[in-house]
Design an enzyme around this catalytic site. Structure first.
Site, PDB file in Angstrom:
ATOM      1  N   ARG A 290      -5.336 -18.408  -9.049  1.00 41.79           N
ATOM      2  CA  ARG A 290      -4.776 -18.970  -7.804  1.00 41.79           C
ATOM      3  C   ARG A 290      -5.207 -20.430  -7.658  1.00 41.79           C
ATOM      4  O   ARG A 290      -4.429 -21.276  -7.253  1.00 41.79           O
ATOM      5  CB  ARG A 290      -5.244 -18.169  -6.584  1.00 41.79           C
TER       6      ARG A 290
ATOM      7  N   GLU B  52      -6.205   2.747  -1.700  1.00 45.34           N
ATOM      8  CA  GLU B  52      -5.061   1.841  -1.884  1.00 45.34           C
ATOM      9  C   GLU B  52      -4.218   2.227  -3.099  1.00 45.34           C
ATOM     10  O   GLU B  52      -4.494   1.800  -4.224  1.00 45.34           O
ATOM     11  CB  GLU B  52      -5.549   0.391  -2.046  1.00 45.34           C
TER      12      GLU B  52
ATOM     13  N   LYS C 295      -4.355   2.325   2.567  1.00 47.22           N
ATOM     14  CA  LYS C 295      -3.801   0.971   2.389  1.00 47.22           C
ATOM     15  C   LYS C 295      -2.589   1.061   1.460  1.00 47.22           C
ATOM     16  O   LYS C 295      -2.715   0.949   0.242  1.00 47.22           O
ATOM     17  CB  LYS C 295      -4.875   0.054   1.808  1.00 47.22           C
TER      18      LYS C 295
ATOM     19  N   SER D 111      -0.030  -6.761   1.343  1.00 48.48           N
ATOM     20  CA  SER D 111       1.188  -7.583   1.444  1.00 48.48           C
ATOM     21  C   SER D 111       1.981  -7.571   0.139  1.00 48.48           C
ATOM     22  O   SER D 111       3.202  -7.771   0.167  1.00 48.48           O
ATOM     23  CB  SER D 111       0.875  -9.002   1.908  1.00 48.48           C
ATOM     24  N   GLY D 112       1.312  -7.399  -0.993  1.00 48.36           N
ATOM     25  CA  GLY D 112       2.011  -7.083  -2.236  1.00 48.36           C
ATOM     26  C   GLY D 112       2.901  -8.161  -2.837  1.00 48.36           C
ATOM     27  O   GLY D 112       3.729  -7.852  -3.682  1.00 48.36           O
ATOM     28  N   GLY D 113       2.782  -9.392  -2.358  1.00 48.03           N
ATOM     29  CA  GLY D 113       3.635 -10.459  -2.890  1.00 48.03           C
ATOM     30  C   GLY D 113       4.750 -10.846  -1.928  1.00 48.03           C
ATOM     31  O   GLY D 113       5.560 -11.719  -2.218  1.00 48.03           O
TER      32      GLY D 113
ATOM     33  N   ARG E 175      -2.959 -12.130  -0.133  1.00 46.15           N
ATOM     34  CA  ARG E 175      -2.166 -13.362  -0.241  1.00 46.15           C
ATOM     35  C   ARG E 175      -1.508 -13.766   1.077  1.00 46.15           C
ATOM     36  O   ARG E 175      -1.466 -14.952   1.414  1.00 46.15           O
ATOM     37  CB  ARG E 175      -1.104 -13.190  -1.338  1.00 46.15           C
TER      38      ARG E 175
HETATM   39  P1  13P Z   1      -2.157  -8.538  -1.157  1.00 48.16           P
HETATM   40  O1  13P Z   1      -2.013  -8.474   0.335  1.00 48.16           O
HETATM   41  O2  13P Z   1      -2.113  -9.937  -1.695  1.00 48.16           O
HETATM   42  O3  13P Z   1      -1.240  -7.585  -1.863  1.00 48.16           O
HETATM   43  O4  13P Z   1      -3.628  -8.068  -1.493  1.00 48.16           O
HETATM   44  C1  13P Z   1      -4.120  -6.943  -0.884  1.00 48.16           C
HETATM   45  C2  13P Z   1      -5.101  -6.313  -1.764  1.00 48.16           C
HETATM   46  O5  13P Z   1      -6.202  -6.049  -1.366  1.00 48.16           O
HETATM   47  C3  13P Z   1      -4.694  -5.998  -3.150  1.00 48.16           C
HETATM   48  O6  13P Z   1      -5.627  -5.129  -3.711  1.00 48.16           O
END
Ligand code: 13P
Length: 354
Positions: free
Chosen positions: A32, A176, A218, A260-262, A292
């Site tokens: 990043r 998650e 999550k 958020s996943g992208g 992110r």
């Molecule tokens: P993102 O919200 O960027 O997907 O990250 C959450 C997270 O903890 C990924 O393991």
């Protein structure tokens, strides 16, 4: 024991707050930083994390922070361990404890998350360092033929083993299972796969005797694939996500905190808000545990420069505030339009107050 874990779980999903996922591993955070030309050193990563953790006023919207192993061992510029630094602001320290998604034997393109060996001792050490909750991420890809049943069950089993060990070691597990949004599939396929994955995960949690009352889920939101020619509307995402969770996430789980996943940061906020505004039963608190979507604007504003620390904090404060409003269904377009610095107490304070 469970009562203590349940009170930590409840504090993490206290109304109008969510979790900051700041647990990128060194290689991931370096990637990043690289995209913005920021040098990645132990010190620059520490400075970046402290910038986020010390943003004045953000504790009103952030209940907990998930850290990486490097971060939980670091100290603030004033010499205080970062876990204690967070606790002093009323933010619960958390820790990522998986060791990453590794190729699944016998399958091409699928992974299983590792990290169970020696986990009991690592959890105990993290608890001693101040961690009160933990995170383990499983990764599930969608194609025309994937995920395989073997991938889903191996990841569900590992998540459940992790969660049981966490509770034994007095840490609240965040479970998650991330169904990735890569691909051109329609939203219906994501709903089908997410439902099957959640079903498998809760079956495994039951088998391992995990207390759901002291667990947070999550999940991904149910969205169309990133390359789908027909992206779903906000209402379609909200409806499919809530329907899928109602079918597969037991009411005993106190909170659902999305990744958020992208998704673009404003879209992640908009979707969370739309889900919370839907009528009908929602037996869990529905909030965020974004990485992110909470950090991108702050990282961009900071750009690795000391003179931008305050701007980075303002960007973080702004997104945290919008997402906290969305967790109550109170987010509006006007909130985005409001200048972040007008809304933030940061213009009155230094970039950290150690
Ligand atoms: P993102 O919200 O960027 O997907 O990250 C959450 C997270 O903890 C990924 O393991």
């Amino acid at each position: 024991m469970n009562q203590h874990l349940e009170s930590v779980t409840a504090a993490l999903v206290d109304g109008g707050k969510g979790i900051l996922a700041a647990d990128e591993t060194v290689p991931t955070l370096t990637k990043r930083f690289d995209t913005l030309g920021i040098q990645s050193t132990e010190e620059s990563r520490r400075t970046y994390r402290e910038m986020l953790f010390s943003a004045a006023g953000a504790a009103a919207f952030i209940s907990g922070v998930i850290m990486a192993d490097e971060t939980i061992r670091q100290k603030s510029s004033g010499g205080m361990p970062l876990a204690e630094f967070l606790l002093n602001q009323g933010i619960l320290p958390g820790i990522k404890v998986d060791t990453g998604a590794k190729p699944l034997a016998g399958s091409s393109g699928e992974s299983v998350t590792e990290g169970l060996d020696g986990l009991r001792d690592r959890l105990s050490a993290y608890h001693d360092m101040g961690a009160r909750f933990a995170k383990w991420r499983a990764v599930i890809a969608i194609t025309d033929t994937l995920p395989s049943p073997a991938c889903v069950s191996a990841n569900a089993h590992a998540l459940a083993r992790y969660a049981a060990l966490c509770q034994e070691q007095h840490l609240v597990p965040i479970v998650e299972p991330e169904v990735l949004m890569n691909g051109s599939h329609a939203i219906g396929r994501c709903e089908e796969v997410t439902g099957a994955v959640l079903h498998s995960v809760f079956r495994a949690l039951f088998e391992q005797g995990v207390s759901l009352e002291a667990t947070l889920l999550k999940p991904n939101m149910v969205v169309a694939g990133a390359e789908c020619p027909h992206p779903a509307t906000v209402q379609e995402v909200a409806t499919a996500t809530l329907r899928c969770l109602r079918r597969h996430a037991p009411a005993a789980v106190p909170g659902i905190v999305f990744l958020s996943g992208g998704q673009d940061d404003r879209m992640a906020t908009t979707h969370l808000n739309a889900i919370n505004r839907l009528p009908g039963s929602k037996p869990w608190t529905i909030s965020f545990s974004y990485g992110r979507a909470l950090q991108d604007a702050a990282l961009e504003a900071w750009h690795g420069r000391n003179e931008n620390l305050k701007a980075g904090q303002q960007a973080f404060y702004h997104r945290a505030r919008c997402n906290a409003a969305a967790s109550l269904g109170n987010y509006t377009d006007e909130m985005e339009a409001e200048a972040a610095d007008a809304a933030s107490p940061l213009h009155r304070q230094g970039w950290h107050d150690d």
